[in-house]
Design an enzyme around this catalytic site. Structure first.
Site, PDB file in Angstrom:
ATOM      1  N   CYS A 118      30.050 -38.279  79.758  1.00  9.85           N
ATOM      2  CA  CYS A 118      29.711 -39.705  79.918  1.00  9.85           C
ATOM      3  C   CYS A 118      29.051 -39.840  81.278  1.00  9.85           C
ATOM      4  O   CYS A 118      29.179 -38.957  82.125  1.00  9.85           O
ATOM      5  CB  CYS A 118      30.955 -40.591  79.833  1.00  9.85           C
ATOM      6  SG  CYS A 118      30.540 -42.349  79.653  1.00  9.85           S
ATOM      7  N   CYS A 120      29.453 -42.785  83.212  1.00 11.69           N
ATOM      8  CA  CYS A 120      29.996 -43.892  84.016  1.00 11.69           C
ATOM      9  C   CYS A 120      30.618 -43.445  85.340  1.00 11.69           C
ATOM     10  O   CYS A 120      30.555 -44.177  86.320  1.00 11.69           O
ATOM     11  CB  CYS A 120      30.981 -44.722  83.201  1.00 11.69           C
ATOM     12  SG  CYS A 120      32.422 -43.812  82.626  1.00 11.69           S
ATOM     13  N   CYS A 128      27.943 -46.551  81.402  1.00 14.46           N
ATOM     14  CA  CYS A 128      27.972 -45.286  80.657  1.00 14.46           C
ATOM     15  C   CYS A 128      26.578 -44.803  80.271  1.00 14.46           C
ATOM     16  O   CYS A 128      26.439 -43.752  79.629  1.00 14.46           O
ATOM     17  CB  CYS A 128      28.800 -45.461  79.387  1.00 14.46           C
ATOM     18  SG  CYS A 128      30.445 -46.111  79.706  1.00 14.46           S
ATOM     19  N   LYS A 193      36.168 -45.582  69.861  1.00 13.65           N
ATOM     20  CA  LYS A 193      36.632 -45.883  71.216  1.00 13.65           C
ATOM     21  C   LYS A 193      36.494 -47.381  71.437  1.00 13.65           C
ATOM     22  O   LYS A 193      35.406 -47.934  71.350  1.00 13.65           O
ATOM     23  CB  LYS A 193      35.800 -45.111  72.237  1.00 13.65           C
ATOM     24  CG  LYS A 193      36.192 -45.429  73.664  1.00 13.65           C
ATOM     25  CD  LYS A 193      35.482 -44.544  74.653  1.00 13.65           C
ATOM     26  CE  LYS A 193      35.847 -44.954  76.069  1.00 13.65           C
ATOM     27  NZ  LYS A 193      35.166 -44.123  77.057  1.00 13.65           N
ATOM     28  N   LYS A 246      40.750 -43.798  70.288  1.00 12.79           N
ATOM     29  CA  LYS A 246      41.192 -44.103  71.645  1.00 12.79           C
ATOM     30  C   LYS A 246      41.136 -45.593  71.886  1.00 12.79           C
ATOM     31  O   LYS A 246      40.119 -46.187  71.554  1.00 12.79           O
ATOM     32  CB  LYS A 246      40.237 -43.371  72.599  1.00 12.79           C
ATOM     33  CG  LYS A 246      40.455 -43.657  74.038  1.00 12.79           C
ATOM     34  CD  LYS A 246      39.392 -42.962  74.820  1.00 12.79           C
ATOM     35  CE  LYS A 246      39.515 -43.414  76.248  1.00 12.79           C
ATOM     36  NZ  LYS A 246      38.437 -42.956  77.048  1.00 12.79           N
TER      37      LYS A 246
END
Ligand code: PBG
Length: 323
Positions: A118, A120, A128, A193, A246
């Site tokens: 990612c 971020c 992100c 997610k 998640k």
């Protein structure tokens, strides 16, 4: 005749014989945080018991402890010394994750290394993806993610786990790895997610909070379940090998539904907020944190997760292997 389910509950040995779900150290993956620099071993205030580690002796010593516990796999996050608009340190060959992968691959060849993909943690704005005109651009982010994954694999990652939630990133990463001769490297997709408030302690740990806006233009709305099935199916079509959900505890229905619909392994990420609540609840004397933890992880497995990513993994694996 009275039906008597209690017959199977009178004795401890029998209860264990008929137990349906068990947590094994082999199910657990332990997240670790690599901070660029030297001789850093700093407990992360928002994640007590977890550390910022520099890719040197500090990482070596911690991973020796991880190996002794019986854990098989780690999930690596990086915290760079510098950030810029495209998150260059995510993909540079001397970036924190790449340094860690090289060290771990050469010194702990039996450890299974998974890397989070990612931007971020590496971008100056904390988003992100690539930001243009105040928006996170999907398609222009994909090549950066693919480059990041490739450089992690070139440094020794055994599996990559994209957590950015851009559309099409699994395909972009799969193609990049395949073209570069890494057809054997699996992709674990953070497929479902959610835009969750449970990530708070992690963002403190990675200094990755966005400096404007939030992540709801790419992470999923917690109110949606059907959309998670769609995400999982798309990621499988694009080449994902493992599907991850998640957070875990507030999304047991999603784990259950995805488990019914896919035939690949399902992973659940019990995130930083879940860890902190259990840990702090125990420290405040509100609950027995060990029992709450076991009950929670059992529920995540019972819902259908094959693998669980958790910050409790190290402590728990040590305990399970002792008994
Ligand atoms: C990066 C990423 C995040 C987490 C894992 N990968 C944070 C986020 O999306 O803001 C959260 C993990 C946790 O809370 O334990 N995109």
């Amino acid at each position: 005749m009275l039906k008597r389910p209690r017959r199977l509950r009178y004795q401890q040995n029998l209860r264990e014989l008929v137990q349906e779900t068990r947590i094994n150290p082999e199910d657990l993956i332990y997240p670790i945080f690599i901070k660029e620099g030297r001789e850093i071993k700093q407990e992360i205030p928002s994640l007590p018991g977890c550390y910022h580690l520099s890719p040197d002796d500090c990482l070596r010593e911690e991973v020796a402890r991880i190996r002794e516990s019986g854990l098989k796999g780690v999930l690596i996050f990086g915290i760079p010394a510098e950030r810029d608009a495209t998150g260059s340190r995510a993909r540079e060959s001397d970036g924190p994750v790449q340094q860690a992968c090289r060290l771990l691959q050469s010194e702990f060849p039996e450890l299974y290394i998974i890397t989070d993909v990612c931007l971020c943690g590496y971008t100056s704005h904390g988003h992100c993806g690539i930001v243009e005109d105040g928006r996170i651009k999907n398609d222009s982010t994909l090549p950066y993610l693919a480059e990041t994954a490739l450089s992690q694999v070139e440094s020794g990652a055994d599996m990559v786990a994209p957590s950015d939630m851009m559309d099409g990133r699994i395909r972009a990463i799969r193609e990049k790895l395949d073209q570069s001769g890494y057809t054997h490297i699996p992709v674990m997709s953070y497929a479902a997610k959610y835009a969750s408030a449970f990530y708070g302690p992690f963002r403190e740990a990675c200094e990755s909070s966005p400096d404007f806006g939030d992540r709801s233009s790419h992470q999923m709305n917690p109110a949606n379940a059907r959309e998670a099935l769609r995400e999982a199916k798309l990621d499988l079509e694009e080449g994902a090998d493992i599907i991850m959900i998640k957070p875990a505890l507030a999304y047991l229905d999603i784990i259950y539904r995805i488990r019914q619909q896919v035939d690949v392994p399902v992973a659940a990420y019990s995130v930083s907020g879940e860890y902190s609540l259990i840990k702090n609840g125990g420290q405040a004397g509100l609950v027995d944190s060990r029992e709450v933890l076991l009950e929670t992880l059992t529920a995540i497995k019972r819902a259908g997760a094959d693998l669980i990513i958790t910050y409790h993994a190290l402590d728990l694996a040590r305990e399970l292997n002792k008994s």
